[in-house]
Design a protein around this motif. Structure first.
Motif, PDB file in Angstrom:
ATOM      1  N   THR A  22      43.495 118.581 122.919  1.00 27.51           N
ATOM      2  CA  THR A  22      42.159 118.984 123.374  1.00 27.51           C
ATOM      3  C   THR A  22      41.379 117.801 123.932  1.00 27.51           C
ATOM      4  OG1 THR A  22      41.343 118.705 121.094  1.00 27.51           O
ATOM      5  CG2 THR A  22      42.019 120.911 121.756  1.00 27.51           C
ATOM      6  N   ASN A  24      42.550 115.492 125.704  1.00 28.65           N
ATOM      7  CA  ASN A  24      43.048 115.171 127.043  1.00 28.65           C
ATOM      8  C   ASN A  24      42.527 116.128 128.111  1.00 28.65           C
ATOM      9  OD1 ASN A  24      44.613 112.962 126.238  1.00 28.65           O
ATOM     10  ND2 ASN A  24      46.320 114.288 125.656  1.00 28.65           N
ATOM     11  N   ILE A  25      41.879 117.210 127.688  1.00 26.62           N
ATOM     12  CA  ILE A  25      41.376 118.195 128.651  1.00 26.62           C
ATOM     13  C   ILE A  25      40.393 117.585 129.655  1.00 26.62           C
ATOM     14  CG2 ILE A  25      39.961 120.273 128.894  1.00 26.62           C
ATOM     15  CD1 ILE A  25      41.290 121.410 126.452  1.00 26.62           C
ATOM     16  N   LEU A  29      41.144 117.749 133.624  1.00 27.12           N
ATOM     17  CA  LEU A  29      40.262 118.467 134.530  1.00 27.12           C
ATOM     18  C   LEU A  29      39.649 117.553 135.577  1.00 27.12           C
ATOM     19  CD1 LEU A  29      38.376 120.937 132.159  1.00 27.12           C
ATOM     20  CD2 LEU A  29      40.356 121.362 133.609  1.00 27.12           C
ATOM     21  N   ARG A  40      47.374 123.028 139.275  1.00 35.76           N
ATOM     22  CA  ARG A  40      47.023 122.597 137.915  1.00 35.76           C
ATOM     23  C   ARG A  40      48.155 122.905 136.939  1.00 35.76           C
ATOM     24  NH1 ARG A  40      42.075 125.207 139.122  1.00 35.76           N
ATOM     25  NH2 ARG A  40      42.599 126.886 137.655  1.00 35.76           N
ATOM     26  N   ALA A  44      50.353 120.213 134.782  1.00 38.87           N
ATOM     27  CA  ALA A  44      50.466 120.320 133.327  1.00 38.87           C
ATOM     28  C   ALA A  44      51.925 120.357 132.905  1.00 38.87           C
ATOM     29  CB  ALA A  44      49.734 121.565 132.837  1.00 38.87           C
ATOM     30  N   ASN A 155      50.791 120.963 123.606  1.00 40.57           N
ATOM     31  CA  ASN A 155      50.124 120.232 124.690  1.00 40.57           C
ATOM     32  C   ASN A 155      50.155 121.032 125.989  1.00 40.57           C
ATOM     33  OD1 ASN A 155      49.244 117.219 124.185  1.00 40.57           O
ATOM     34  ND2 ASN A 155      51.036 117.550 122.892  1.00 40.57           N
ATOM     35  N   VAL A 158      47.685 124.019 125.853  1.00 41.35           N
ATOM     36  CA  VAL A 158      46.289 123.578 125.942  1.00 41.35           C
ATOM     37  C   VAL A 158      45.936 123.224 127.382  1.00 41.35           C
ATOM     38  CG1 VAL A 158      44.655 121.768 125.287  1.00 41.35           C
ATOM     39  CG2 VAL A 158      46.122 122.809 123.555  1.00 41.35           C
ATOM     40  N   LEU A 159      46.801 122.450 128.051  1.00 39.08           N
ATOM     41  CA  LEU A 159      46.528 122.060 129.437  1.00 39.08           C
ATOM     42  C   LEU A 159      46.672 123.247 130.384  1.00 39.08           C
ATOM     43  CD1 LEU A 159      48.355 118.593 129.604  1.00 39.08           C
ATOM     44  CD2 LEU A 159      45.927 119.053 129.212  1.00 39.08           C
ATOM     45  N   TYR A 161      45.995 126.351 129.921  1.00 31.38           N
ATOM     46  CA  TYR A 161      44.852 127.260 129.901  1.00 31.38           C
ATOM     47  C   TYR A 161      43.511 126.536 129.918  1.00 31.38           C
ATOM     48  CZ  TYR A 161      48.280 130.863 128.986  1.00 31.38           C
ATOM     49  OH  TYR A 161      49.340 131.717 129.108  1.00 31.38           O
ATOM     50  N   SER A 162      43.536 125.254 130.270  1.00 29.67           N
ATOM     51  CA  SER A 162      42.282 124.512 130.401  1.00 29.67           C
ATOM     52  C   SER A 162      41.486 124.982 131.617  1.00 29.67           C
ATOM     53  CB  SER A 162      42.559 123.005 130.519  1.00 29.67           C
ATOM     54  OG  SER A 162      43.321 122.724 131.689  1.00 29.67           O
ATOM     55  N   VAL A 165      38.104 126.544 131.324  1.00 28.99           N
ATOM     56  CA  VAL A 165      36.910 125.702 131.238  1.00 28.99           C
ATOM     57  C   VAL A 165      36.291 125.530 132.623  1.00 28.99           C
ATOM     58  CG1 VAL A 165      36.025 123.446 130.538  1.00 28.99           C
ATOM     59  CG2 VAL A 165      37.878 124.514 129.248  1.00 28.99           C
TER      60      VAL A 165
END
Length: 205
Positions: A22, A24-25, A29, A40, A44, A155, A158-159, A161-162, A165
């Motif tokens: 989280t 690293n988000i 981004l 993206r 990732a 990892n 998380v990346l 589905y970043s 944001v």
């Protein structure tokens, strides 16, 4: 015993905390926030695969590699810190946003996402320690391999589905995130260099 559950849980938790998915988000981004969803996702995926390759390589022959080259963990920390500092300065000054997209794709997958953010000195050192703890036991090696795969899956998700944001912060938010990410990276870089110096001093004492 077929599977060392204790080592699996310990390695998974430790590596997840060190890699900080989280955390690293913001950096992710700031580097790919303005690109298409496909770009993206590709960044990732490639970044996580690079990290998996690096961590796996050091798990298999990390001690032999470092011993052959005469490199210690403090040297890895210092190199990683200096590399992150350069990237942080690019983010803070905005110079990193002028690179061609094709070049950025390669840079983001290799540096700084794959290494040293994910497969950084801390993760490499922890992996080598866990290999030592395995002590030649097949059950422990299987547990460590499973832990490494689990952490990298976390990892990636998380990346991956970043992008959710991005829908909230928009372009102006991405600019702000880039500045914050640059500041955080600079702090991490200074910490790595400080730990490197401390390691050299302790080793020489």
């Amino acid at each position: 015993m077929i599977f060392n559950v204790t080592l699996y849980l310990t390695a998974t938790i430790t590596l997840t905390v060190i890699m900080d998915p989280t955390g690293n988000i913001p950096v992710f981004l700031s580097l790919v926030g303005r690109r298409s969803r496909e770009s993206r996702n590709k960044a990732a995926r490639q970044g996580v695969l690079v990290s998996l390759g690096v961590i796996s390589a050091f798990a298999i022959g990390g001690e032999a590699i470092l011993s052959y080259l005469g490199i210690g963990i403090p040297a890895l920390q210092g190199a990683g810190g200096l590399l992150l500092l350069l990237i942080a300065l690019d983010l803070l000054t905005g110079k990193g946003t002028t690179q061609p997209e094709a070049v950025e794709d390669v840079n983001i997958a290799l540096v700084p996402l794959g290494t040293p953010l994910l497969a950084g000195p801390g993760a490499i050192a922890a992996t080598i320690v866990f290999v030592r703890q395995a002590n030649g036991q097949v059950a422990s090696y299987l547990a460590l391999a499973a832990a490494i795969l689990t952490v990298h899956l976390i990892n990636y998700l998380v990346l991956r589905y970043s992008g959710l944001v991005i829908r909230l912060i928009k372009d102006s938010g991405i600019v702000l995130v880039a500045k914050i990410a640059g500041l955080l990276l600079a702090a991490i870089a200074v910490q790595l260099v400080a730990e490197s110096v401390k390691g050299f001093i302790t080793g020489a004492a």
